[in-house]
Motif scaffolding. Structure first.
Motif, PDB file in Angstrom:
ATOM      1  N   ILE A 188       0.848  -1.194   0.000  1.00  0.00           N
ATOM      2  CA  ILE A 188       0.000   0.000   0.000  1.00  0.00           C
ATOM      3  C   ILE A 188       0.881   1.241   0.000  1.00  0.00           C
ATOM      4  O   ILE A 188       1.818   1.361   0.793  1.00  0.00           O
ATOM      5  CB  ILE A 188      -0.949   0.018   1.218  1.00  0.00           C
ATOM      6  N   VAL A 189       0.605   2.140  -0.930  1.00  0.00           N
ATOM      7  CA  VAL A 189       1.279   3.431  -0.997  1.00  0.00           C
ATOM      8  C   VAL A 189       0.212   4.493  -0.776  1.00  0.00           C
ATOM      9  O   VAL A 189      -0.746   4.592  -1.550  1.00  0.00           O
ATOM     10  CB  VAL A 189       1.971   3.632  -2.358  1.00  0.00           C
ATOM     11  N   ALA A 190       0.345   5.256   0.294  1.00  0.00           N
ATOM     12  CA  ALA A 190      -0.687   6.235   0.646  1.00  0.00           C
ATOM     13  C   ALA A 190      -0.050   7.410   1.373  1.00  0.00           C
ATOM     14  O   ALA A 190       1.183   7.522   1.446  1.00  0.00           O
ATOM     15  CB  ALA A 190      -1.756   5.568   1.506  1.00  0.00           C
ATOM     16  N   ASP A 191      -0.893   8.287   1.916  1.00  0.00           N
ATOM     17  CA  ASP A 191      -0.389   9.462   2.626  1.00  0.00           C
ATOM     18  C   ASP A 191       0.037   9.145   4.052  1.00  0.00           C
ATOM     19  O   ASP A 191       0.621   9.994   4.727  1.00  0.00           O
ATOM     20  CB  ASP A 191      -1.458  10.555   2.658  1.00  0.00           C
ATOM     21  N   SER A 192      -0.279   7.948   4.530  1.00  0.00           N
ATOM     22  CA  SER A 192       0.136   7.521   5.860  1.00  0.00           C
ATOM     23  C   SER A 192       0.421   6.029   5.814  1.00  0.00           C
ATOM     24  O   SER A 192       0.056   5.339   4.860  1.00  0.00           O
ATOM     25  CB  SER A 192      -0.954   7.827   6.901  1.00  0.00           C
ATOM     26  N   PHE A 193       1.067   5.518   6.855  1.00  0.00           N
ATOM     27  CA  PHE A 193       1.384   4.098   6.896  1.00  0.00           C
ATOM     28  C   PHE A 193       0.132   3.260   7.168  1.00  0.00           C
ATOM     29  O   PHE A 193      -0.765   3.680   7.909  1.00  0.00           O
ATOM     30  CB  PHE A 193       2.429   3.807   7.971  1.00  0.00           C
ATOM     31  N   HIS A 194       0.088   2.093   6.573  1.00  0.00           N
ATOM     32  CA  HIS A 194      -0.992   1.137   6.791  1.00  0.00           C
ATOM     33  C   HIS A 194      -0.572   0.249   7.964  1.00  0.00           C
ATOM     34  O   HIS A 194       0.367  -0.543   7.854  1.00  0.00           O
ATOM     35  CB  HIS A 194      -1.199   0.297   5.527  1.00  0.00           C
ATOM     36  N   ILE A 195      -1.239   0.381   9.111  1.00  0.00           N
ATOM     37  CA  ILE A 195      -0.752  -0.263  10.331  1.00  0.00           C
ATOM     38  C   ILE A 195      -1.607  -1.420  10.816  1.00  0.00           C
ATOM     39  O   ILE A 195      -1.214  -2.118  11.750  1.00  0.00           O
ATOM     40  CB  ILE A 195      -0.622   0.761  11.475  1.00  0.00           C
ATOM     41  N   LYS A 196      -2.776  -1.655  10.234  1.00  0.00           N
ATOM     42  CA  LYS A 196      -3.705  -2.634  10.810  1.00  0.00           C
ATOM     43  C   LYS A 196      -3.110  -4.034  10.980  1.00  0.00           C
ATOM     44  O   LYS A 196      -3.241  -4.627  12.061  1.00  0.00           O
ATOM     45  CB  LYS A 196      -4.991  -2.687   9.986  1.00  0.00           C
ATOM     46  N   PRO A 197      -2.431  -4.603   9.955  1.00  0.00           N
ATOM     47  CA  PRO A 197      -1.850  -5.935  10.170  1.00  0.00           C
ATOM     48  C   PRO A 197      -0.807  -5.941  11.289  1.00  0.00           C
ATOM     49  O   PRO A 197      -0.720  -6.896  12.066  1.00  0.00           O
ATOM     50  CB  PRO A 197      -1.215  -6.265   8.814  1.00  0.00           C
ATOM     51  N   LEU A 198      -0.025  -4.879  11.367  1.00  0.00           N
ATOM     52  CA  LEU A 198       0.988  -4.791  12.412  1.00  0.00           C
ATOM     53  C   LEU A 198       0.353  -4.588  13.779  1.00  0.00           C
ATOM     54  O   LEU A 198       0.826  -5.128  14.788  1.00  0.00           O
ATOM     55  CB  LEU A 198       1.945  -3.639  12.100  1.00  0.00           C
ATOM     56  N   ALA A 225      -8.590   3.324  12.728  1.00  0.00           N
ATOM     57  CA  ALA A 225      -7.778   2.791  13.826  1.00  0.00           C
ATOM     58  C   ALA A 225      -6.682   3.784  14.208  1.00  0.00           C
ATOM     59  O   ALA A 225      -6.433   4.032  15.397  1.00  0.00           O
ATOM     60  CB  ALA A 225      -7.175   1.448  13.431  1.00  0.00           C
ATOM     61  N   GLU A 226      -6.027   4.370  13.226  1.00  0.00           N
ATOM     62  CA  GLU A 226      -4.964   5.345  13.485  1.00  0.00           C
ATOM     63  C   GLU A 226      -5.508   6.552  14.246  1.00  0.00           C
ATOM     64  O   GLU A 226      -4.896   7.024  15.215  1.00  0.00           O
ATOM     65  CB  GLU A 226      -4.343   5.808  12.172  1.00  0.00           C
ATOM     66  N   ILE A 227      -6.644   7.065  13.800  1.00  0.00           N
ATOM     67  CA  ILE A 227      -7.209   8.266  14.434  1.00  0.00           C
ATOM     68  C   ILE A 227      -7.579   7.984  15.882  1.00  0.00           C
ATOM     69  O   ILE A 227      -7.289   8.782  16.787  1.00  0.00           O
ATOM     70  CB  ILE A 227      -8.443   8.759  13.646  1.00  0.00           C
ATOM     71  N   VAL A 228      -8.210   6.831  16.129  1.00  0.00           N
ATOM     72  CA  VAL A 228      -8.612   6.484  17.499  1.00  0.00           C
ATOM     73  C   VAL A 228      -7.379   6.347  18.394  1.00  0.00           C
ATOM     74  O   VAL A 228      -7.369   6.822  19.541  1.00  0.00           O
ATOM     75  CB  VAL A 228      -9.449   5.190  17.509  1.00  0.00           C
ATOM     76  N   LEU A 229      -6.318   5.725  17.898  1.00  0.00           N
ATOM     77  CA  LEU A 229      -5.091   5.588  18.677  1.00  0.00           C
ATOM     78  C   LEU A 229      -4.485   6.952  18.989  1.00  0.00           C
ATOM     79  O   LEU A 229      -4.035   7.206  20.114  1.00  0.00           O
ATOM     80  CB  LEU A 229      -4.081   4.727  17.927  1.00  0.00           C
ATOM     81  N   ARG A 230      -4.493   7.845  18.008  1.00  0.00           N
ATOM     82  CA  ARG A 230      -3.938   9.194  18.237  1.00  0.00           C
ATOM     83  C   ARG A 230      -4.726   9.947  19.309  1.00  0.00           C
ATOM     84  O   ARG A 230      -4.169  10.763  20.038  1.00  0.00           O
ATOM     85  CB  ARG A 230      -3.964   9.998  16.937  1.00  0.00           C
ATOM     86  N   GLN A 231      -6.008   9.660  19.375  1.00  0.00           N
ATOM     87  CA  GLN A 231      -6.870  10.355  20.330  1.00  0.00           C
ATOM     88  C   GLN A 231      -6.906   9.659  21.693  1.00  0.00           C
ATOM     89  O   GLN A 231      -7.674  10.041  22.576  1.00  0.00           O
ATOM     90  CB  GLN A 231      -8.307  10.450  19.772  1.00  0.00           C
ATOM     91  N   GLY A 232      -6.073   8.615  21.852  1.00  0.00           N
ATOM     92  CA  GLY A 232      -5.986   7.960  23.161  1.00  0.00           C
ATOM     93  C   GLY A 232      -7.001   6.865  23.387  1.00  0.00           C
ATOM     94  O   GLY A 232      -7.118   6.358  24.513  1.00  0.00           O
ATOM     95  N   GLY A 233      -7.738   6.458  22.353  1.00  0.00           N
ATOM     96  CA  GLY A 233      -8.668   5.348  22.499  1.00  0.00           C
ATOM     97  C   GLY A 233      -7.964   4.012  22.353  1.00  0.00           C
ATOM     98  O   GLY A 233      -6.791   3.957  21.977  1.00  0.00           O
ATOM     99  N   GLN A 234      -8.670   2.936  22.650  1.00  0.00           N
ATOM    100  CA  GLN A 234      -8.089   1.608  22.478  1.00  0.00           C
ATOM    101  C   GLN A 234      -8.637   0.959  21.212  1.00  0.00           C
ATOM    102  O   GLN A 234      -9.808   1.140  20.869  1.00  0.00           O
ATOM    103  CB  GLN A 234      -8.359   0.713  23.694  1.00  0.00           C
TER     104      GLN A 234
END
Length: 385
Positions: free
Chosen positions: A108-118, A355-364
């Motif tokens: 995946i090439v995008a504006d941010s990293f694709h982190i879900k599998p990791l 998932a990225e946005i929720v993590l940045r905002q301190g959610g689980q």
């Protein structure tokens, strides 16, 4: 969230200038299976290069891809693989993650990293550590339900009872008392009275040994990771270790037996039997919270609603389907979900973005198998308010 030195995703969640390349591949641990790893990786790098935006200059393109190409010829790297790998590359960042779980091939090439599998691999939910301890050996293992590997212990951690106690290792002592005629007189006899038995001294040493190891493991390995710890030791050691331990990660149940005779896979199976109920209970709790929150407007699986709530910091927890990809992205300024195609350089995965946005905002965020998801959209969010 992104400033924590102990959060493995902190650096991946930082805002970056795109394009960001995310490569995921399964890898093999043994020869000859791992011969195909380099071939798959080379193809993935070629695919990533083809996905780069046409507006990128030749120089910028070459600079971006160069570290990826260099890895192809690194023989030492390919001799020490695990079950999967993730490679993250942007103009100012390059990192390779070797992981203990098979990963799907994905570029995946995008504006941010694709982190879900990791995220699924590295989340604490189904990860654990095993402390295997005897009087002769101290070993620490890390892994999950799929795999377990021995960790490299910090140099400050003793590897045995002798190393832990050193000169403080106690010896049984005898008191000598002369009776029958007084000291120095004829007929006097020397009587030996043991101050403490050998078993008493062994117990004292064992307790002191466990205190040293518990403190060292907590300080150097368990202090920040939030991963549960399972003790593997002879049954007679369990009560003693738990009595002296101050490690909040130590689970009450332990693996009984001499860990020196167990294989890593034996320890994995026995540890997962202990960890699995807590993991299942945590998933069940989040599913129940989602079910109870929907009719009250405190939970939703609608992608657009989740996006708006996530941008506003309202999402407390987010369940994510491990396998579902929704091509598109979330506009971080407005919370609008924009659908797209994965071959578009601006397109990532809406589920991954959330998932990225929720993590940045301190959610689980918890990534779970599809058969455990309480929705079909790829997400299930529970609001804070």
């Amino acid at each position: 969230m992104t400033s924590s030195a102990h959060n493995p995703f902190a650096v991946l969640l930082e805002e970056r200038v795109g394009p960001c390349i995310s490569l995921y591949l399964p890898t093999a641990r043994k020869f000859p299976d791992r011969q195909q790893d380099v071939v798959r990786y080379r193809n993935a790098v070629r695919d990533a290069g083809n996905r780069l935006p046409a507006t990128l200059s030749v120089a910028a393109r070459e600079a971006l891809i160069a570290p990826l190409h260099e890895l192809i010829t690194n023989e030492r790297f390919w001799q020490h693989t695990q079950d999967g790998m993730a490679v993250m590359r942007s103009s100012d960042f390059f990192k390779v993650f070797k992981v203990q779980r098979h990963l799907p091939e994905r570029v995946i090439v995008a504006d941010s990293f694709h982190i879900k599998p990791l995220l699924r691999v590295m989340q604490a939910a189904d990860r654990f550590e095993v402390l295997a301890i005897t009087r002769e050996h101290v070993r620490l293992f890390h892994g999950n339900r799929d795999s377990l590997d021995e960790s490299e212990l910090d140099t400050d951690i003793p590897r045995s009872l002798t190393a832990a106690l050193g000169e403080e290792l106690t010896e049984p002592h005898d008191a000598v008392r002369t009776v029958g005629g007084g000291a120095g007189r004829a007929g006097a006899a020397a009587m030996h009275y043991g101050i403490s038995s050998k078993s008493d001294e062994v117990e004292k040493d064992t307790e002191r040994y466990f205190r040293v190891i518990d403190r060292a493991i907590l300080e150097h390995h368990n202090k920040h990771d939030g991963v549960p710890l399972v003790l593997a030791a002879l049954p007679e050691y369990h009560a003693v270790f738990h009595a002296v331990s101050h490690n909040p990660r130590l689970l009450p149940d332990s693996i009984a037996g001499n860990p020196d005779v167990f294989s890593a896979d034996d320890l994995r199976q026995k540890a997962w039997e202990i960890v699995e109920p807590a993991y299942t209970a945590r998933v069940d709790r989040l599913i129940n919270e989602f079910g109870a929150g929907v009719p009250r407007g405190l939970a939703t699986d609608d992608l657009n609603d989740v996006a708006m709530a996530a941008i506003g910091g309202r999402v407390a927890s987010l369940l994510v389907d491990a396998d579902q990809i929704v091509p598109g992205y979330v506009d971080h300024a407005t919370g609008v979900v924009v659908r797209g195609a994965l071959d578009d350089p601006r397109t990532d995965d809406v589920v991954d973005d959330l998932a990225e946005i929720v993590l940045r905002q301190g959610g689980q965020v918890m990534v779970v198998a599809r058969d455990r998801m309480p929705s079909k959209t790829g997400v299930a969010a529970v609001y804070r308010f």
